[in-house]
Design an enzyme around this catalytic site. Sequence first.
Site, PDB file in Angstrom:
ATOM      1  N   SER A 289       0.833  -1.195   0.000  1.00 27.63           N
ATOM      2  CA  SER A 289       0.000   0.000   0.000  1.00 27.63           C
ATOM      3  C   SER A 289       0.875   1.255   0.000  1.00 27.63           C
ATOM      4  O   SER A 289       1.678   1.459  -0.882  1.00 27.63           O
ATOM      5  CB  SER A 289      -0.966  -0.042   1.186  1.00 27.63           C
ATOM      6  OG  SER A 289      -1.904   0.991   1.080  1.00 27.63           O
TER       7      SER A 289
ATOM      8  N   ASP B 179      -0.876   1.323  -4.611  1.00 30.46           N
ATOM      9  CA  ASP B 179      -1.692   0.213  -5.123  1.00 30.46           C
ATOM     10  C   ASP B 179      -3.095   0.650  -5.512  1.00 30.46           C
ATOM     11  O   ASP B 179      -3.950  -0.180  -5.815  1.00 30.46           O
ATOM     12  CB  ASP B 179      -1.735  -0.957  -4.131  1.00 30.46           C
ATOM     13  CG  ASP B 179      -2.574  -0.668  -2.913  1.00 30.46           C
ATOM     14  OD1 ASP B 179      -2.504   0.472  -2.396  1.00 30.46           O
ATOM     15  OD2 ASP B 179      -3.297  -1.565  -2.440  1.00 30.46           O
TER      16      ASP B 179
END
Length: 579
Positions: free
Chosen positions: A146, A307
């Site tokens: 992330s 992401d």
Amino acid sequence: MSWKEQYRKWSTFSALEAEWKEALEQRKGNEVELEDCFYKNLEFGTGGMRGEIGPGPNRMNTYTVRRAAEGLARFISKDGNEAKERGVAIAFDSRHKSRQFALECALTLGNHGIRSYLFHDLRPTPELSFAVRHLNAFAGIVITASHNPPEYNGFKVYGEDGGQLPPGPADDLVQFVNEIEDELLIKVANEMELKGDRTLQVVSEEIDEEYNNQLKTILIQKELINEFGKEVKIVFTPLHGAANLPVRRVLETSGFSQLTVVPEQELPDPNFSTVKSPNPEEHAAFELAIQHGKNIDADVLLATDPDGDRVGVAVKNPSGEYIVLTGNQTGALMLDYILSQKKELNSLPTNGVVLKTIVTSEIGRAIAEKYDLHTIDTLTGFKFIGEKIKEYEQTGEYRFLFGYEESYGYLIGDFVRDKDAVQACLLAAEIATYYKSRQMNVYDGLIELFEKYGYYQEGLESLTLKGKAGIEQINQILASFRETPPTNLGNSKVAFIEDYQSSLLTNALTGEQVAIQLPKSNVLKYKLEDGSWFCIRPSGTEPKIKFYFGVNKESLEESKNSLEQLKQAVMTLVNKTQR
């Protein structure tokens, strides 16, 4: 096995890949770092695992990725040949070794005869969630960390509904992973053989097109976009991540022709060289977008994380300066727009539901109540929102309308079952169009909301506490607040204490207790008599403990002052626990 024995096992393993041999050589003599690499296995939790890239069982590397994939393979195999045939969709982002780790997953699964659908290039996490459903796959994997720093990567697992696994199956998967004793000895299949018999299939454009078509179904006022969309100036930055092409594709095919992509941050870069942190929650990540925004007098600036599941939004304030909205503010604007426009079009279901987390602003509940709709709180983590969507889809009790969390995660269309920054970018563009058609900007719309519902303000403080000592400090802070809870902060008494680990809500004034109907979690929340609140929870993905704050007053200035006073009072107590 002690960390030194683990280290010896790795350093004497004859088949150890050269890059990890070299990594061990570089750390020779650094006992503190070596101990951290080898003192435990990288924890595989209910959503997967995340950690720094490096050698050893407590790092992300070829062997720990294989261990996670091997656990998933055994989890799938217990369901038989049909599950293996349905297979696993696999995506990856722009981080160091993401592509390599994604392939290692496919090769590990392939050794068990499990089919893989591997994206040929980086794709955002929400597209993976969509692909699992579209392909009728049994599971999904995303290789991502992330918005963590560049030295991190991770392994994230999705179930057949495109959401993260619910507690029961997730616990089973964790058990399968934890039963694997030696990550160095896991066997993998041959890539060319898997491709030859189509056990490994590479996917790309067909999924992209279907995902893009579904994205456009979330638009509410298409005629409005047809009329004003070409006038809206948008600056977008993917922050070197996976959302670049999907966001550009959907904005351009939906009628937003004045789109500027920040060129310095357009291409994948695993070092995220132009930002201190690739996190749109960090306002510094918008620095270049703001420069480009000023150059073209943009209406809205959008930034997605690596992401592509989180998005930050920046808009002009009355002084003409771009300010980054909080996740709560963006969520409130989205929710109000969805409900008001659906109401206007007579398409608002009477059993509609809004889903938010326990640390997300209460303004969402106030907005939903205006439309006689329910708001349901979940634990922090979008997987719990995805779980509720699935539950209501099966029972028919509610119809999902919007789900969000304060940390820049939003979901509008449930063809994805995780937060989706691509959807959110599209809706943010539509909202900017709506206000432009009213000769307002998005900031004007936010003030309009505050005047209608109250001046809600929220804040977040974090302490980064790394390593073994850091975990002990985090546990100490939580234990201190549990054992000696504050009775009042400033001029307001603590009225309720919610302990999600004991699943008890305690009236601090009367001592009365009732059960909390949510899964257990190491989280504490305190509600004050004046309606303010704060919450303490350790991060599930980073070595951090987080402190959330919320207030609601009659003016913006009063709310900001009240928020700062609450923060200071709580953080003073936190500092005392660390002495």
